[in-house]
Design a protein around this motif. Sequence first.
Motif, PDB file in Angstrom:
ATOM      1  N   ILE A 102       0.869  -1.175   0.000  1.00  0.00           N
ATOM      2  CA  ILE A 102       0.000   0.000   0.000  1.00  0.00           C
ATOM      3  C   ILE A 102       0.906   1.225   0.000  1.00  0.00           C
ATOM      4  CG2 ILE A 102      -1.779   1.258   1.268  1.00  0.00           C
ATOM      5  CD1 ILE A 102      -2.385  -1.545   2.602  1.00  0.00           C
ATOM      6  N   ARG A 103       0.704   2.126  -0.952  1.00  0.00           N
ATOM      7  CA  ARG A 103       1.520   3.336  -1.070  1.00  0.00           C
ATOM      8  C   ARG A 103       0.723   4.537  -0.643  1.00  0.00           C
ATOM      9  NH1 ARG A 103       5.836   4.437  -4.481  1.00  0.00           N
ATOM     10  NH2 ARG A 103       5.986   6.196  -3.082  1.00  0.00           N
ATOM     11  N   GLY A 104       1.400   5.484  -0.032  1.00  0.00           N
ATOM     12  CA  GLY A 104       0.777   6.746   0.285  1.00  0.00           C
ATOM     13  C   GLY A 104       0.092   6.754   1.628  1.00  0.00           C
ATOM     14  N   LYS A 105      -0.355   7.923   2.006  1.00  0.00           N
ATOM     15  CA  LYS A 105      -0.948   8.110   3.325  1.00  0.00           C
ATOM     16  C   LYS A 105      -2.361   8.667   3.241  1.00  0.00           C
ATOM     17  CE  LYS A 105       2.638  10.633   4.262  1.00  0.00           C
ATOM     18  NZ  LYS A 105       3.551  11.536   4.909  1.00  0.00           N
ATOM     19  N   THR A 106      -3.012   8.504   2.109  1.00  0.00           N
ATOM     20  CA  THR A 106      -4.337   9.068   1.935  1.00  0.00           C
ATOM     21  C   THR A 106      -5.395   8.112   2.458  1.00  0.00           C
ATOM     22  OG1 THR A 106      -3.589  10.239  -0.026  1.00  0.00           O
ATOM     23  CG2 THR A 106      -5.958  10.012   0.271  1.00  0.00           C
ATOM     24  N   VAL A 107      -6.233   8.595   3.319  1.00  0.00           N
ATOM     25  CA  VAL A 107      -7.353   7.826   3.836  1.00  0.00           C
ATOM     26  C   VAL A 107      -8.620   8.479   3.320  1.00  0.00           C
ATOM     27  CG1 VAL A 107      -8.567   7.077   5.911  1.00  0.00           C
ATOM     28  CG2 VAL A 107      -6.080   7.145   5.894  1.00  0.00           C
ATOM     29  N   TYR A 108      -9.507   7.672   2.771  1.00  0.00           N
ATOM     30  CA  TYR A 108     -10.751   8.188   2.201  1.00  0.00           C
ATOM     31  C   TYR A 108     -11.601   8.840   3.277  1.00  0.00           C
ATOM     32  CZ  TYR A 108     -15.386   8.231   0.138  1.00  0.00           C
ATOM     33  OH  TYR A 108     -16.620   8.612  -0.312  1.00  0.00           O
ATOM     34  N   GLU A 109     -12.014  10.068   3.010  1.00  0.00           N
ATOM     35  CA  GLU A 109     -12.925  10.769   3.908  1.00  0.00           C
ATOM     36  C   GLU A 109     -14.091  11.269   3.065  1.00  0.00           C
ATOM     37  OE1 GLU A 109     -11.271  13.556   6.670  1.00  0.00           O
ATOM     38  OE2 GLU A 109      -9.317  12.612   6.510  1.00  0.00           O
ATOM     39  N   PRO A 110     -15.230  10.636   3.206  1.00  0.00           N
ATOM     40  CA  PRO A 110     -16.363  11.010   2.354  1.00  0.00           C
ATOM     41  C   PRO A 110     -16.882  12.408   2.676  1.00  0.00           C
ATOM     42  CG  PRO A 110     -17.074   9.486   4.049  1.00  0.00           C
ATOM     43  CD  PRO A 110     -15.566   9.596   4.161  1.00  0.00           C
ATOM     44  N   ALA A 111     -17.422  13.045   1.643  1.00  0.00           N
ATOM     45  CA  ALA A 111     -18.048  14.353   1.829  1.00  0.00           C
ATOM     46  C   ALA A 111     -19.377  14.156   2.542  1.00  0.00           C
ATOM     47  CB  ALA A 111     -18.263  15.030   0.480  1.00  0.00           C
ATOM     48  N   ILE A 112     -19.722  15.084   3.366  1.00  0.00           N
ATOM     49  CA  ILE A 112     -20.996  15.022   4.071  1.00  0.00           C
ATOM     50  C   ILE A 112     -22.097  15.430   3.099  1.00  0.00           C
ATOM     51  CG2 ILE A 112     -22.352  15.982   5.952  1.00  0.00           C
ATOM     52  CD1 ILE A 112     -19.700  16.402   7.447  1.00  0.00           C
ATOM     53  N   GLN A 113     -23.092  14.585   2.993  1.00  0.00           N
ATOM     54  CA  GLN A 113     -24.212  14.863   2.091  1.00  0.00           C
ATOM     55  C   GLN A 113     -25.493  14.952   2.911  1.00  0.00           C
ATOM     56  OE1 GLN A 113     -24.398  11.946  -0.973  1.00  0.00           O
ATOM     57  NE2 GLN A 113     -22.328  12.359  -1.700  1.00  0.00           N
ATOM     58  N   THR A 114     -26.347  15.844   2.489  1.00  0.00           N
ATOM     59  CA  THR A 114     -27.611  15.982   3.205  1.00  0.00           C
ATOM     60  C   THR A 114     -28.666  15.000   2.683  1.00  0.00           C
ATOM     61  OG1 THR A 114     -28.271  17.746   1.716  1.00  0.00           O
ATOM     62  CG2 THR A 114     -27.233  18.378   3.791  1.00  0.00           C
ATOM     63  N   ARG A 115     -28.526  14.635   1.414  1.00  0.00           N
ATOM     64  CA  ARG A 115     -29.447  13.673   0.815  1.00  0.00           C
ATOM     65  C   ARG A 115     -28.668  12.733  -0.053  1.00  0.00           C
ATOM     66  NH1 ARG A 115     -34.485  16.198  -2.212  1.00  0.00           N
ATOM     67  NH2 ARG A 115     -34.158  14.288  -3.335  1.00  0.00           N
ATOM     68  N   PHE A 116     -29.095  11.490  -0.136  1.00  0.00           N
ATOM     69  CA  PHE A 116     -28.473  10.530  -1.012  1.00  0.00           C
ATOM     70  C   PHE A 116     -28.592  10.996  -2.455  1.00  0.00           C
ATOM     71  CE2 PHE A 116     -28.709   6.787  -3.763  1.00  0.00           C
ATOM     72  CZ  PHE A 116     -27.479   6.233  -3.499  1.00  0.00           C
ATOM     73  N   GLY A 117     -27.472  10.988  -3.172  1.00  0.00           N
ATOM     74  CA  GLY A 117     -27.505  11.342  -4.593  1.00  0.00           C
ATOM     75  C   GLY A 117     -27.532  12.830  -4.859  1.00  0.00           C
ATOM     76  N   GLY A 118     -27.219  13.651  -3.888  1.00  0.00           N
ATOM     77  CA  GLY A 118     -27.205  15.089  -4.106  1.00  0.00           C
ATOM     78  C   GLY A 118     -28.543  15.743  -3.846  1.00  0.00           C
ATOM     79  N   ASP A 119     -28.738  16.886  -4.419  1.00  0.00           N
ATOM     80  CA  ASP A 119     -29.941  17.671  -4.143  1.00  0.00           C
ATOM     81  C   ASP A 119     -30.874  17.659  -5.369  1.00  0.00           C
ATOM     82  OD1 ASP A 119     -31.612  19.248  -2.637  1.00  0.00           O
ATOM     83  OD2 ASP A 119     -30.644  21.117  -3.236  1.00  0.00           O
TER      84      ASP A 119
END
Length: 121
Positions: A102-119
């Motif tokens: 495994i290369r790199g130090k990036t850990v997935y951090e999802p964006a906070i969404q108010t509704r599934f699939g956007g607005d």
Amino acid sequence: MFCNPPWSTNGDGSAKHDWLQKARTEASRDAVDVVVMLLPADTSAHWFHDHVLEAEAICLVGPGRIPFIGENRNPSFQLSISVFGEVQRPLLDALDTLGAVIRGKTVYEPAIQTRFGGDRR
């Protein structure tokens, strides 16, 4: 620099934490190119999340175990190899022969969404 820190602990993993902190400090010095550490692959430990996940490369050894020359027994747990500092291609190629790298130090951090699939409306 290669390190094989103590695997036994006093129950809180502080020895591994101290060794890993020192490895990261040394790897940041100009006089040291790379620090490679052999450790248990204990993803439930605080020291693993605090330090190992900050490595430039991590090899999760397996399947199977690394044989220790001159020993009549080998660890009964999975191992990881952590690399701190500049990682060269030959080292990555060597690690690749031992397991998943495994290369790199990036850990997935999802964006906070108010509704599934956007607005969508």
